[in-house]
Design a protein around this motif. Sequence first.
Motif, PDB file in Angstrom:
ATOM      1  N   ARG A  89     -12.728 -39.589 -45.193  1.00 20.53           N
ATOM      2  CA  ARG A  89     -14.178 -39.471 -45.380  1.00 20.53           C
ATOM      3  C   ARG A  89     -14.933 -39.628 -44.061  1.00 20.53           C
ATOM      4  O   ARG A  89     -15.903 -38.921 -43.800  1.00 20.53           O
ATOM      5  N   GLY A  90     -14.475 -40.562 -43.222  1.00 18.48           N
ATOM      6  CA  GLY A  90     -15.106 -40.762 -41.923  1.00 18.48           C
ATOM      7  C   GLY A  90     -14.975 -39.537 -41.038  1.00 18.48           C
ATOM      8  O   GLY A  90     -15.921 -39.141 -40.351  1.00 18.48           O
ATOM      9  N   HIS A  91     -13.794 -38.929 -41.070  1.00 21.77           N
ATOM     10  CA  HIS A  91     -13.567 -37.725 -40.255  1.00 21.77           C
ATOM     11  C   HIS A  91     -14.454 -36.585 -40.713  1.00 21.77           C
ATOM     12  O   HIS A  91     -15.028 -35.857 -39.885  1.00 21.77           O
TER      13      HIS A  91
ATOM     14  N   SER B 235     -24.677 -32.833 -33.285  1.00 21.37           N
ATOM     15  CA  SER B 235     -26.102 -33.176 -33.212  1.00 21.37           C
ATOM     16  C   SER B 235     -26.358 -34.615 -32.783  1.00 21.37           C
ATOM     17  O   SER B 235     -27.457 -34.955 -32.352  1.00 21.37           O
ATOM     18  N   GLU B 236     -25.358 -35.484 -32.902  1.00 21.06           N
ATOM     19  CA  GLU B 236     -25.531 -36.886 -32.538  1.00 21.06           C
ATOM     20  C   GLU B 236     -24.358 -37.363 -31.689  1.00 21.06           C
ATOM     21  O   GLU B 236     -23.212 -36.974 -31.924  1.00 21.06           O
ATOM     22  N   ASN B 237     -24.665 -38.196 -30.713  1.00 20.19           N
ATOM     23  CA  ASN B 237     -23.635 -38.757 -29.833  1.00 20.19           C
ATOM     24  C   ASN B 237     -23.019 -39.975 -30.515  1.00 20.19           C
ATOM     25  O   ASN B 237     -23.479 -41.100 -30.342  1.00 20.19           O
ATOM     26  N   ILE B 238     -21.992 -39.730 -31.317  1.00 12.23           N
ATOM     27  CA  ILE B 238     -21.415 -40.807 -32.117  1.00 12.23           C
ATOM     28  C   ILE B 238     -19.900 -40.620 -32.189  1.00 12.23           C
ATOM     29  O   ILE B 238     -19.412 -39.482 -32.286  1.00 12.23           O
ATOM     30  N   SER B 239     -19.164 -41.709 -32.128  1.00 11.59           N
ATOM     31  CA  SER B 239     -17.706 -41.623 -32.129  1.00 11.59           C
ATOM     32  C   SER B 239     -17.154 -41.611 -33.552  1.00 11.59           C
ATOM     33  O   SER B 239     -17.817 -42.063 -34.494  1.00 11.59           O
TER      34      SER B 239
ATOM     35  N   ARG C  90     -16.378 -46.799 -39.352  1.00  6.30           N
ATOM     36  CA  ARG C  90     -16.848 -48.168 -39.590  1.00  6.30           C
ATOM     37  C   ARG C  90     -18.079 -48.168 -40.515  1.00  6.30           C
ATOM     38  O   ARG C  90     -18.181 -48.980 -41.430  1.00  6.30           O
ATOM     39  N   THR C  91     -18.991 -47.218 -40.267  1.00  6.11           N
ATOM     40  CA  THR C  91     -20.189 -47.101 -41.109  1.00  6.11           C
ATOM     41  C   THR C  91     -19.807 -46.781 -42.551  1.00  6.11           C
ATOM     42  O   THR C  91     -20.375 -47.330 -43.505  1.00  6.11           O
TER      43      THR C  91
ATOM     44  N   ASP D 216     -19.214 -48.595 -48.125  1.00  3.14           N
ATOM     45  CA  ASP D 216     -18.397 -48.836 -49.318  1.00  3.14           C
ATOM     46  C   ASP D 216     -18.600 -50.273 -49.812  1.00  3.14           C
ATOM     47  O   ASP D 216     -18.791 -50.510 -51.007  1.00  3.14           O
ATOM     48  N   MET D 217     -18.522 -51.225 -48.880  1.00  3.73           N
ATOM     49  CA  MET D 217     -18.664 -52.636 -49.239  1.00  3.73           C
ATOM     50  C   MET D 217     -20.026 -52.910 -49.857  1.00  3.73           C
ATOM     51  O   MET D 217     -20.139 -53.600 -50.874  1.00  3.73           O
ATOM     52  N   MET D 218     -21.081 -52.359 -49.229  1.00  2.00           N
ATOM     53  CA  MET D 218     -22.433 -52.572 -49.745  1.00  2.00           C
ATOM     54  C   MET D 218     -22.601 -51.941 -51.124  1.00  2.00           C
ATOM     55  O   MET D 218     -23.165 -52.543 -52.036  1.00  2.00           O
ATOM     56  N   ASP D 219     -22.110 -50.706 -51.271  1.00  2.00           N
ATOM     57  CA  ASP D 219     -22.295 -49.982 -52.530  1.00  2.00           C
ATOM     58  C   ASP D 219     -21.528 -50.630 -53.684  1.00  2.00           C
ATOM     59  O   ASP D 219     -21.994 -50.661 -54.821  1.00  2.00           O
ATOM     60  N   MET D 220     -20.327 -51.134 -53.388  1.00  2.00           N
ATOM     61  CA  MET D 220     -19.497 -51.721 -54.435  1.00  2.00           C
ATOM     62  C   MET D 220     -19.931 -53.141 -54.810  1.00  2.00           C
ATOM     63  O   MET D 220     -19.652 -53.599 -55.918  1.00  2.00           O
ATOM     64  N   ASN D 221     -20.609 -53.823 -53.888  1.00  4.40           N
ATOM     65  CA  ASN D 221     -20.948 -55.224 -54.112  1.00  4.40           C
ATOM     66  C   ASN D 221     -22.430 -55.494 -54.342  1.00  4.40           C
ATOM     67  O   ASN D 221     -22.825 -56.642 -54.501  1.00  4.40           O
TER      68      ASN D 221
END
Length: 228
Positions: free
Chosen positions: A153-155, A164-168, A174-175, A180-185
């Motif tokens: 999913r991250g890939h 469009s964004e400078n992001i690794s 990690r995001t 996932d943690m926030m949504d499930m809890n």
Amino acid sequence: MSRRISVAIDGPAGAGKSSISKVVAKKLGYLYIDTGAMYRGITWALLETGVSIDDAEAVSQALPHIQLELQATESGLVVLVNGRDVSQEIRTQYVTSHVSQVAAQKAVRTKLVEMQRDMASAGGVILDGRDIGSVVLPNAELKIYLTASVETRGHRRWLELKDSENISLEEVCRTVAERDMMDMNRKESPLVCVDDAVVIETDHLSIEETVQTLIDLIRKAELGGCHG
């Protein structure tokens, strides 16, 4: 006799719910309701106006002043906030990193669930999100849980953002894991896979294969076939 049904598609961030749902809806002549875009629209509006998204009272007071519209066009879904097209702005990493926080607010969920149920009332709809089968449409004729590993999913999400964004890739993964943690809890309508959902793991499925799997399930459910 086949009939047009309500389809609830749930799953974690980056599972392909939106892109798959759009294609399936178009092929079947169904209405696609992007609930994620609705939460993103509200998130963008709150961030844009400087409302503290941690302050439940401030968020609740701001909601009546946010007019949200979804418009289906030939080129895709258009999201309007107070008449402004924010379809691109709501997809930025900035909005993505705050949307789970906003979606956890009870007042936000109450407003949007009411809108979603109203839009789905006529049938012939596909809704995707995190609480569609459990909360929004608990009586949907077909419930699907679309998922994949955090890495997959991250890939996928990184491929959408990298130009469009400078992001690794690591930062996006990690995001996704944090979301996932926030949504499930979260307290309000957490992400769950309901007992009567059909689970589809998309790690090793192409978009075309996933689309066909969903179409087959919907066609069977339209005929009244079992789908547990």
